[in-house]
Design a protein around this motif. Structure first.
Motif, PDB file in Angstrom:
ATOM      1  N   ARG A   1       1.808   5.338   6.762  1.00 29.63           N
ATOM      2  CA  ARG A   1       2.486   4.101   7.173  1.00 29.63           C
ATOM      3  C   ARG A   1       1.465   3.015   7.507  1.00 29.63           C
TER       4      ARG A   1
ATOM      5  N   SER B   1       8.711   1.555  13.571  1.00 38.43           N
ATOM      6  CA  SER B   1       8.658   2.911  12.995  1.00 38.43           C
ATOM      7  C   SER B   1       7.715   3.804  13.792  1.00 38.43           C
TER       8      SER B   1
ATOM      9  N   ASP C   1       8.451  10.905   7.821  1.00 35.77           N
ATOM     10  CA  ASP C   1       9.254  10.542   9.003  1.00 35.77           C
ATOM     11  C   ASP C   1      10.483  11.454   9.089  1.00 35.77           C
ATOM     12  N   GLN C   2      11.109  11.690   7.930  1.00 37.53           N
ATOM     13  CA  GLN C   2      12.259  12.607   7.882  1.00 37.53           C
ATOM     14  C   GLN C   2      11.828  14.043   8.174  1.00 37.53           C
TER      15      GLN C   2
ATOM     16  N   SER D   1       8.106  -4.192  11.665  1.00 39.37           N
ATOM     17  CA  SER D   1       8.722  -2.982  11.092  1.00 39.37           C
ATOM     18  C   SER D   1       7.828  -1.775  11.292  1.00 39.37           C
ATOM     19  N   TYR D   2       6.514  -1.973  11.108  1.00 44.09           N
ATOM     20  CA  TYR D   2       5.561  -0.874  11.296  1.00 44.09           C
ATOM     21  C   TYR D   2       5.567  -0.381  12.737  1.00 44.09           C
TER      22      TYR D   2
ATOM     23  N   VAL E   1       3.835   4.093   1.493  1.00 47.48           N
ATOM     24  CA  VAL E   1       5.061   3.823   2.264  1.00 47.48           C
ATOM     25  C   VAL E   1       6.114   4.880   1.965  1.00 47.48           C
ATOM     26  N   LYS E   2       6.211   5.302   0.684  1.00 51.60           N
ATOM     27  CA  LYS E   2       7.167   6.358   0.316  1.00 51.60           C
ATOM     28  C   LYS E   2       6.807   7.685   0.985  1.00 51.60           C
TER      29      LYS E   2
ATOM     30  N   ASP F   1       7.843   7.433   4.627  1.00 51.63           N
ATOM     31  CA  ASP F   1       9.300   7.581   4.786  1.00 51.63           C
ATOM     32  C   ASP F   1       9.699   9.056   4.702  1.00 51.63           C
TER      33      ASP F   1
END
Length: 398
Positions: free
Chosen positions: A266, A149, A350-351, A145-146, A343-344, A347
């Motif tokens: 991340r 991403s 990333d946006q 997953s990492y 992690v939050k 996320d």
């Protein structure tokens, strides 16, 4: 060079395998670093397959290995399957070498550590944590997953950089073509007028004459400057200077900071969640930061924690990490949920990167078109001005 060896571990067990090194002496040194006592070593005739292992290959391998291990397939059998299915011959060779080393008695992380050009320090650290904790399937899932991403983030940045580079390059080629090949045709025509040419026309013709006379020297000078810059960037001082300038650029600097924050959050969050100690995690994150300035900040954070301080404090002093990020990391440290908080943050950023890339692309499109229009328009007007003047002169004489 590839060397086949037979060696003894500290407990007396004999292991066999292969190691890559520049020469036999370096190969023995690498084996000693792994606490192996060499019994026999010789260069193997088995040649490494040519080709490059891409990050995409690593992502697919990680996801497939994660699925196989989660399904209960033994690691050696899983590697055997992936070796036969590898699209890249070079990567197939690496997987085969790892499988051979594991069968020879090495752990998965130790076998992967022998291929530093393929498996990063981060990758090996997470695999080692999975082996130690007996949760290799879970670690492989997180690692997959990492990496996915990280690949997506890299693709977004590439798309932002690609458009201006392609369009700007095309505009430059068109301009050079006009100046070197088209302008001389007009120059011959204008010479027959016998009148003084407008300033704009003389400027363009002068530039054309210069380019035609010295284009080889210009090309050599540009090539030499590019080579010198490349050499300078490879030095410690040059690399840091370029990275510092990149972070301070008006538009691209903001994007690079957001990418760096997303990558830092991340990576560190994934490492901590996987059971990697925070000091080791920060060292790994610093080495894979890709920016000397940010690397220094992360090492300062590591030193702060070593001395009993907090992670948030040196990040705040760096002026790279925004207040929101520092506060969220501080809350994560106080509540014992730093991994989830990181992690939050990742996320969210990333946006932010996605939004910044779209905004950058939409902003650059009109700017590039305007610059192209101005340059080419200037050349066209400069070439037609003498014709307009000769037309006016002819009409007055008539």
């Amino acid at each position: 060079m590839l060397f086949a060896y037979k060696a003894k571990e500290s407990n007396g067990r004999v292991v066999e395998g292969e190691v890559e090194a520049g020469d036999q002496k370096s190969a023995i040194a690498r084996l000693r670093e792994q606490k192996l006592s060499v019994v026999a070593i010789a260069e193997t005739k088995k040649k490494k397959k040519k080709g490059k292992v891409t990050s995409h290959d690593i992502v697919i391998f990680s996801r497939q290995l994660s699925t196989l291990v989660s399904s209960g397939v033994p690691i050696v059998q899983g590697l055997n399957i992936l070796e036969s299915q590898a699209e890249s011959p070079a990567f197939g060779f690496v997987i085969g070498a790892i499988k051979t080393d594991i069968e020879g008695g090495l752990s998965i992380s130790e076998a992967m550590r022998r291929h530093p050009k393929v498996f990063s320090e981060l990758y090996v650290s997470m695999i080692k944590a999975g082996e130690t904790g007996g949760i290799l399937d879970t670690i492989l899932e997180r690692l997959s997953s990492y990496l996915e991403s990280a690949e997506l983030l890299k693709a977004k940045v590439k798309s932002a950089m690609m458009y201006p580079m392609v369009v700007g390059g095309a505009a430059m080629l068109i301009t050079v073509f006009l100046i070197v090949f088209v302008i001389p045709i007009f120059k011959d025509i204008f010479m027959g007028f016998g009148a003084e040419l407008p300033f704009m026309t003389r400027l363009i013709i002068g530039a054309s004459d210069f380019m035609r006379a010295y284009i080889i020297y210009v090309a050599i000078a540009l090539g030499g400057a590019g080579y010198a810059l490349k050499k300078y960037v490879k030095t410690e001082q040059g690399s840091r200077k370029v990275d510092d300038i990149a972070l301070k650029l008006p538009v691209f600097g903001i994007l690079l900071k957001k990418v760096a924050i997303a990558k830092f959050s991340r990576t560190l969050g994934t490492l901590i969640k996987s059971g990697v100690p925070i000091l080791q995690g920060l060292e790994t994150v610093a080495k894979t930061a890709g920016n000397k300035v940010i690397e220094e900040v992360i090492f300062k954070a590591r030193d702060s924690i070593k001395e009993g301080g907090r992670l948030a404090e040196p990040l705040k002093k760096s002026n790279i990490f925004p207040a929101m990020v520092v506060q969220m990391i501080g809350v994560g440290e106080e509540t014992g949920s730093l991994d989830n908080m990181l992690v939050k943050i990742a996320d969210f950023y990333d946006q932010e990167v996605d939004t910044a890339v779209k905004g950058l692309t939409s902003m650059l499109e009109p700017i590039i078109m305007i610059v192209m229009g101005v340059v080419i328009g200037f050349i066209v007007i400069a070439m037609f001005m003498p014709m307009f003047e000769m037309g006016d002169l002819a009409s007055r004489q008539g």
